[in-house]
Design a protein around this motif. Structure first.
Motif, PDB file in Angstrom:
ATOM      1  N   LEU A 346      39.749  37.706  39.457  1.00  0.00           N
ATOM      2  CA  LEU A 346      41.137  38.099  39.709  1.00  0.00           C
ATOM      3  C   LEU A 346      41.277  39.619  39.786  1.00  0.00           C
ATOM      4  CD1 LEU A 346      42.896  35.591  37.273  1.00  0.00           C
ATOM      5  CD2 LEU A 346      42.983  35.507  39.768  1.00  0.00           C
ATOM      6  N   ILE A 347      40.636  40.314  38.856  1.00  0.00           N
ATOM      7  CA  ILE A 347      40.692  41.778  38.848  1.00  0.00           C
ATOM      8  C   ILE A 347      40.095  42.342  40.137  1.00  0.00           C
ATOM      9  CG2 ILE A 347      39.799  43.873  37.751  1.00  0.00           C
ATOM     10  CD1 ILE A 347      42.003  42.640  36.143  1.00  0.00           C
ATOM     11  N   ASN A 348      38.922  41.862  40.505  1.00  0.00           N
ATOM     12  CA  ASN A 348      38.256  42.369  41.712  1.00  0.00           C
ATOM     13  C   ASN A 348      39.052  42.059  42.970  1.00  0.00           C
ATOM     14  OD1 ASN A 348      36.110  43.412  40.240  1.00  0.00           O
ATOM     15  ND2 ASN A 348      34.920  41.513  40.372  1.00  0.00           N
ATOM     16  N   SER A 374      45.168  44.699  32.085  1.00  0.00           N
ATOM     17  CA  SER A 374      43.947  45.154  32.749  1.00  0.00           C
ATOM     18  C   SER A 374      44.238  45.691  34.146  1.00  0.00           C
ATOM     19  CB  SER A 374      42.939  44.007  32.824  1.00  0.00           C
ATOM     20  OG  SER A 374      41.717  44.457  33.353  1.00  0.00           O
ATOM     21  N   LEU A 375      45.146  45.047  34.863  1.00  0.00           N
ATOM     22  CA  LEU A 375      45.484  45.511  36.211  1.00  0.00           C
ATOM     23  C   LEU A 375      46.169  46.877  36.176  1.00  0.00           C
ATOM     24  CD1 LEU A 375      46.682  42.211  37.935  1.00  0.00           C
ATOM     25  CD2 LEU A 375      44.645  43.546  38.491  1.00  0.00           C
ATOM     26  N   LYS A 376      46.948  47.136  35.141  1.00  0.00           N
ATOM     27  CA  LYS A 376      47.590  48.446  35.014  1.00  0.00           C
ATOM     28  C   LYS A 376      46.550  49.550  34.840  1.00  0.00           C
ATOM     29  CE  LYS A 376      52.011  46.805  33.193  1.00  0.00           C
ATOM     30  NZ  LYS A 376      52.895  46.682  32.001  1.00  0.00           N
ATOM     31  N   LYS A 377      45.425  49.214  34.194  1.00  0.00           N
ATOM     32  CA  LYS A 377      44.346  50.184  34.002  1.00  0.00           C
ATOM     33  C   LYS A 377      43.491  50.348  35.256  1.00  0.00           C
ATOM     34  CE  LYS A 377      43.847  49.186  29.047  1.00  0.00           C
ATOM     35  NZ  LYS A 377      42.934  48.626  28.002  1.00  0.00           N
ATOM     36  N   ASN A 378      43.374  49.274  36.026  1.00  0.00           N
ATOM     37  CA  ASN A 378      42.423  49.264  37.142  1.00  0.00           C
ATOM     38  C   ASN A 378      43.050  49.457  38.517  1.00  0.00           C
ATOM     39  OD1 ASN A 378      39.525  48.377  36.150  1.00  0.00           O
ATOM     40  ND2 ASN A 378      40.997  47.220  34.929  1.00  0.00           N
ATOM     41  N   ASN A 382      52.417  48.558  40.794  1.00  0.00           N
ATOM     42  CA  ASN A 382      53.457  48.192  39.838  1.00  0.00           C
ATOM     43  C   ASN A 382      53.239  46.721  39.491  1.00  0.00           C
ATOM     44  OD1 ASN A 382      55.762  47.871  38.325  1.00  0.00           O
ATOM     45  ND2 ASN A 382      57.164  47.902  40.077  1.00  0.00           N
ATOM     46  N   ILE A 383      52.851  46.431  38.249  1.00  0.00           N
ATOM     47  CA  ILE A 383      52.534  45.063  37.833  1.00  0.00           C
ATOM     48  C   ILE A 383      53.798  44.400  37.295  1.00  0.00           C
ATOM     49  CG2 ILE A 383      51.017  43.601  36.469  1.00  0.00           C
ATOM     50  CD1 ILE A 383      49.590  45.445  38.490  1.00  0.00           C
ATOM     51  N   ILE A 384      54.164  43.277  37.895  1.00  0.00           N
ATOM     52  CA  ILE A 384      55.420  42.613  37.547  1.00  0.00           C
ATOM     53  C   ILE A 384      55.147  41.193  37.066  1.00  0.00           C
ATOM     54  CG2 ILE A 384      57.676  41.855  38.409  1.00  0.00           C
ATOM     55  CD1 ILE A 384      57.319  44.098  40.583  1.00  0.00           C
ATOM     56  N   GLN A 385      55.712  40.870  35.924  1.00  0.00           N
ATOM     57  CA  GLN A 385      55.648  39.507  35.394  1.00  0.00           C
ATOM     58  C   GLN A 385      57.032  38.894  35.585  1.00  0.00           C
ATOM     59  OE1 GLN A 385      54.393  40.530  31.438  1.00  0.00           O
ATOM     60  NE2 GLN A 385      52.686  41.690  32.268  1.00  0.00           N
TER      61      GLN A 385
END
Length: 394
Positions: A346-348, A374-378, A382-385
């Protein structure tokens, strides 16, 4: 609100994605439902069964007539073929690698590209190719991504899971026990059938009596009729070599309601729906097999919170099946044959596109939170839940 919806894009047939469609139709939806042919064929099977169960249990929110009308609204979509639905809106489906016909959906709205992954698997399986391999050239303004295994660092390889399951089966039957493998009718059932056939042919598995029960038998027909959506080697076996893995000589069907024909056989391995032990013949087999410590119950798919499968993995020692208390003495094993991408996948996947916004959906709260951190670091996205019933500007 429902009558104002023009179109629905359906990623795949599993009921957690398709199960509400007839309710929408019943309440005024009359637009188009876009999906692949295998998805159309499969939802007809799954939704009809859901309507039947709802009627029997007094919990129905739609009936068979609503299901038929739903199917009539479907418009078949082929992979990687762009279609326009208005002057400023087009879409394209891509293979998602999750189950037969599953799709990732790319929407192009006023030149803004939005990719919805649906459930997707970046790894090749026994019967399916991996999800579409996008490259860094494929840039999306917004990514809507599943997060089922957002907190699962890594999943075992197909090879390792196969060997672990084969060893457990050999160990169990050598002691006089039987093995129950609850499976989802579409996806895990075909994967496990293919695994069993390969290991029986090779001789790694001892001689077994493999029984199939439940909706997976009809699901196998759907796979056969949509064989072009499977891996090339499966296509060749069915269309050229006349060696259909879904009609294997190693598999047989249960022929009695009380399953006496199955339980009278030694070395029995049973594949039965449903995969989370929420309904279907797998519950009947569980009731019969769980009390005996010689037997084994093997969960091979994701088990959602609150499901009986999840409780068994958690170590519960007594269960209720149809108002009867059943002791759990059988061995319980969880051997994932996953149809989802794991944490690293998922990260990749998300990192490749440099999307401005990433919405995380389809995951338990802790999985979404872990993946989001993790996505905020990588990424710089803008990461939205997203919250239910809240509107978001893309």
């Amino acid at each position: 609100l429902i009558p104002k919806i023009n179109s629905i894009f359906l990623s795949h047939a599993h009921l957690d994605h398709s199960g509400y469609l007839p309710f929408l139709v019943k309440n005024g939806f009359n637009g188009k439902i876009f999906c692949t042919k295998p998805t159309r064929d499969t939802i007809q099977l799954l939704l009809s069964d859901a309507a039947r169960i709802g009627k029997e249990e007094g919990t129905a929110i739609y009936n068979s007539a609503d299901v038929l009308k739903t199917i009539s609204l479907v418009e078949i979509v082929e992979y990687e073929k762009e279609q326009n639905i208005s002057k400023n809106i087009s879409f394209k489906f891509f293979n998602a690698g999750h189950i037969i016909g599953a799709a990732m959906i790319l929407l192009n709205i006023n030149r803004k590209k939005i990719l919805y992954t649906g459930d997707f698997n970046t790894r090749e399986t026994n019967v399916l190719l991996s999800a579409k391999n996008f490259t860094e050239k494929d840039k999306f303004d917004c990514l809507i991504m599943e997060s089922t295994y957002g907190n699962r660092i890594s999943l075992p390889s197909l090879k390792n899971s196969s060997k672990e399951l084969a060893d457990l089966i050999n160990e169990t039957v050598s002691k006089g026990g039987r093995v129950l493998i609850p499976v989802f009718a579409v996806g895990r059932a075909q994967e496990i059938m293919f695994f069993l056939e390969n290991y029986l042919r090779s001789g790694y598995l001892n001689k077994l009596n493999v029984f199939l029960d439940g909706m997976l038998i009809r699901a196998n027909r759907i796979c056969r009729h949509n064989v072009i959506y499977l891996k090339p080697e499966i296509i060749n076996r069915i269309l050229i070599a006349d060696d259909d893995p879904f009609k294997s000589e190693f598999m047989q069907k249960s022929k009695t309601i009380h399953k006496r024909d199955v339980l009278s056989k030694e070395n029995a391995v049973i594949l039965a729906t449903s995969g989370m032990l929420t309904a279907g013949p797998s519950l009947t087999y569980l009731k019969l097999l769980a009390p005996d410590p010689l037997n084994a119950i093997v969960l091979v798919g994701f088990q959602v919170k609150g499901s009986l499968g999840r409780e068994l993995i958690g170590g519960i020692k007594t269960i209720m099946i149809r108002e009867e208390e059943i002791p759990v003495n059988a061995k319980i094993a969880h051997i994932p044959f996953s149809a989802h991408s794991d944490f690293h996948d998922l990260i990749n996947f998300a990192k490749a596109f440099r999307s401005k916004k990433i919405f995380l959906v389809h995951g338990e709260e802790e999985a979404i939170l872990e993946l989001g951190k993790s996505l905020k670091k990588n990424t710089k996205a803008n990461i939205i839940q997203p919250e239910l019933c809240k509107e978001y500007l893309i």
